[in-house]
Design a protein around this motif. Structure first.
Motif, PDB file in Angstrom:
ATOM      1  N   LEU A 172      73.065  15.970  85.824  1.00 55.65           N
ATOM      2  CA  LEU A 172      74.367  15.658  86.404  1.00 55.65           C
ATOM      3  C   LEU A 172      74.973  16.832  87.166  1.00 55.65           C
ATOM      4  O   LEU A 172      75.424  16.677  88.302  1.00 55.65           O
ATOM      5  CB  LEU A 172      75.312  15.206  85.293  1.00 55.65           C
ATOM      6  N   SER A 173      74.984  18.015  86.548  1.00 49.39           N
ATOM      7  CA  SER A 173      75.623  19.149  87.208  1.00 49.39           C
ATOM      8  C   SER A 173      74.840  19.605  88.436  1.00 49.39           C
ATOM      9  O   SER A 173      75.428  19.931  89.477  1.00 49.39           O
ATOM     10  CB  SER A 173      75.799  20.316  86.231  1.00 49.39           C
ATOM     11  N   THR A 174      73.508  19.601  88.341  1.00 50.04           N
ATOM     12  CA  THR A 174      72.700  20.034  89.479  1.00 50.04           C
ATOM     13  C   THR A 174      72.779  19.023  90.610  1.00 50.04           C
ATOM     14  O   THR A 174      72.932  19.397  91.789  1.00 50.04           O
ATOM     15  CB  THR A 174      71.238  20.237  89.052  1.00 50.04           C
ATOM     16  N   ALA A 175      72.677  17.740  90.281  1.00 52.76           N
ATOM     17  CA  ALA A 175      72.796  16.707  91.310  1.00 52.76           C
ATOM     18  C   ALA A 175      74.176  16.741  91.959  1.00 52.76           C
ATOM     19  O   ALA A 175      74.302  16.631  93.186  1.00 52.76           O
ATOM     20  CB  ALA A 175      72.532  15.335  90.706  1.00 52.76           C
ATOM     21  N   SER A 176      75.205  16.917  91.159  1.00 50.54           N
ATOM     22  CA  SER A 176      76.566  16.974  91.700  1.00 50.54           C
ATOM     23  C   SER A 176      76.740  18.184  92.609  1.00 50.54           C
ATOM     24  O   SER A 176      77.358  18.094  93.680  1.00 50.54           O
ATOM     25  CB  SER A 176      77.580  17.033  90.553  1.00 50.54           C
ATOM     26  N   LEU A 177      76.186  19.327  92.182  1.00 47.09           N
ATOM     27  CA  LEU A 177      76.276  20.539  92.998  1.00 47.09           C
ATOM     28  C   LEU A 177      75.565  20.344  94.333  1.00 47.09           C
ATOM     29  O   LEU A 177      76.086  20.698  95.399  1.00 47.09           O
ATOM     30  CB  LEU A 177      75.674  21.711  92.238  1.00 47.09           C
ATOM     31  N   VAL A 178      74.360  19.776  94.260  1.00 42.67           N
ATOM     32  CA  VAL A 178      73.601  19.517  95.485  1.00 42.67           C
ATOM     33  C   VAL A 178      74.361  18.556  96.398  1.00 42.67           C
ATOM     34  O   VAL A 178      74.464  18.791  97.622  1.00 42.67           O
ATOM     35  CB  VAL A 178      72.215  18.936  95.118  1.00 42.67           C
ATOM     36  N   LEU A 179      74.909  17.497  95.845  1.00 46.13           N
ATOM     37  CA  LEU A 179      75.648  16.525  96.654  1.00 46.13           C
ATOM     38  C   LEU A 179      76.911  17.129  97.252  1.00 46.13           C
ATOM     39  O   LEU A 179      77.273  16.838  98.392  1.00 46.13           O
ATOM     40  CB  LEU A 179      75.991  15.305  95.796  1.00 46.13           C
ATOM     41  N   GLY A 180      77.589  17.971  96.456  1.00 43.72           N
ATOM     42  CA  GLY A 180      78.810  18.601  96.972  1.00 43.72           C
ATOM     43  C   GLY A 180      78.538  19.499  98.161  1.00 43.72           C
ATOM     44  O   GLY A 180      79.252  19.457  99.169  1.00 43.72           O
ATOM     45  N   VAL A 181      77.482  20.316  98.060  1.00 45.34           N
ATOM     46  CA  VAL A 181      77.142  21.219  99.166  1.00 45.34           C
ATOM     47  C   VAL A 181      76.626  20.426 100.362  1.00 45.34           C
ATOM     48  O   VAL A 181      76.950  20.730 101.520  1.00 45.34           O
ATOM     49  CB  VAL A 181      76.096  22.259  98.712  1.00 45.34           C
ATOM     50  N   ALA A 182      75.809  19.390 100.089  1.00 47.95           N
ATOM     51  CA  ALA A 182      75.294  18.562 101.178  1.00 47.95           C
ATOM     52  C   ALA A 182      76.422  17.826 101.891  1.00 47.95           C
ATOM     53  O   ALA A 182      76.437  17.718 103.123  1.00 47.95           O
ATOM     54  CB  ALA A 182      74.271  17.568 100.638  1.00 47.95           C
ATOM     55  N   ALA A 183      77.388  17.311 101.128  1.00 43.77           N
ATOM     56  CA  ALA A 183      78.517  16.591 101.726  1.00 43.77           C
ATOM     57  C   ALA A 183      79.408  17.520 102.542  1.00 43.77           C
ATOM     58  O   ALA A 183      80.116  17.074 103.444  1.00 43.77           O
ATOM     59  CB  ALA A 183      79.340  15.912 100.633  1.00 43.77           C
TER      60      ALA A 183
END
Length: 230
Positions: free
Chosen positions: A28-39
């Motif tokens: 969850l935290s890694t996916a969220s971090l990746v999505l936040g930076v990608a967004a």
């Protein structure tokens, strides 16, 4: 006659809780971090670097937090055991009456309760009081190092999945690929944890997936907003 060996799931609660928490947080935290930076319109390399840094930081944070938390529980247990050891040395008769009263409260008649207390204390007085008075048993005793290692390892395993997808997915499909694969992984994790723990699998999978989707959605939204403003 050989006693029947029964296997219960309660002995798994310590490592299972740490492992499930670690893997869930890793995904969850890694996916969220990746999505936040990608967004926020980060480059593919910056998104991947952020995910790797998140894996390292998250694994150490989980290990440290779990170790400190479980060690506090262990300190409390050791303090209670030391107090009980002193009471047994100072007032053995009073501790015998206390243990017998516990058994009476559980349904034994007073005479039998006194006999059971006497026999158990003759064999292992501290163990009997630890188990029946304090609720401390060998199977459920706090193990800080085991919990810390399980948390760090499971976090790393969980975080590896969104990182692998991030590394392989093309830029145009990065957000979709990470989101879908992470939600599927969370659903599988919830189902597996429920199965090992003997709980209902479908509600567990839905619960984990719902909160995962919410967390990733909020993080992606924050990233998109920051990418627009900054």
């Amino acid at each position: 006659m050989i006693p029947k060996q029964e296997h219960h799931r309660s002995g798994h609660t310590g490592w299972l809780r740490a492992a499930v928490m670690g893997a869930d947080d890793g995904i969850l935290s890694t996916a969220s971090l990746v999505l936040g930076v990608a967004a926020a319109h980060g480059t593919h390399s910056s998104v991947l670097i952020a995910g790797i840094a998140g894996l390292a930081a998250g694994a150490m944070s989980m290990a440290a937090g779990e170790y400190v938390s479980v060690h506090s529980q262990k300190d409390t247990e050791q303090s209670d055991l030391a107090k009980e050891r002193t009471e047994l040395r100072v007032d053995s008769a009073g501790e015998h009456r206390e243990l017998a009263a516990i058994y009476v409260g559980r349904g034994l008649d007073p005479a039998l309760a006194r006999q059971v207390a006497q026999q158990l204390m003759a064999r292992d007085a501290l163990g009997a009081h630890a188990r029946d008075e304090l609720g401390i048993s060998e199977a459920l005793m706090a193990r800080p190092l085991q919990a810390a290692m399980a948390s760090a390892a499971s976090f790393s395993v969980g975080a590896a999945m969104p990182l692998l997808v991030t590394a392989l997915a093309p830029d145009a499909w990065l957000i979709v690929a990470v989101s879908v694969s992470s939600l599927l992984s969370l659903a599988v994790l919830g189902t597996l944890a429920a199965s090992v723990g003997g709980a209902r699998m479908v509600p567990a999978a839905i619960r984990v997936t719902f909160w995962g989707a919410l967390a990733m959605g909020v993080t992606a939204g924050v990233g998109a907003l920051c990418g627009t403003i900054i």
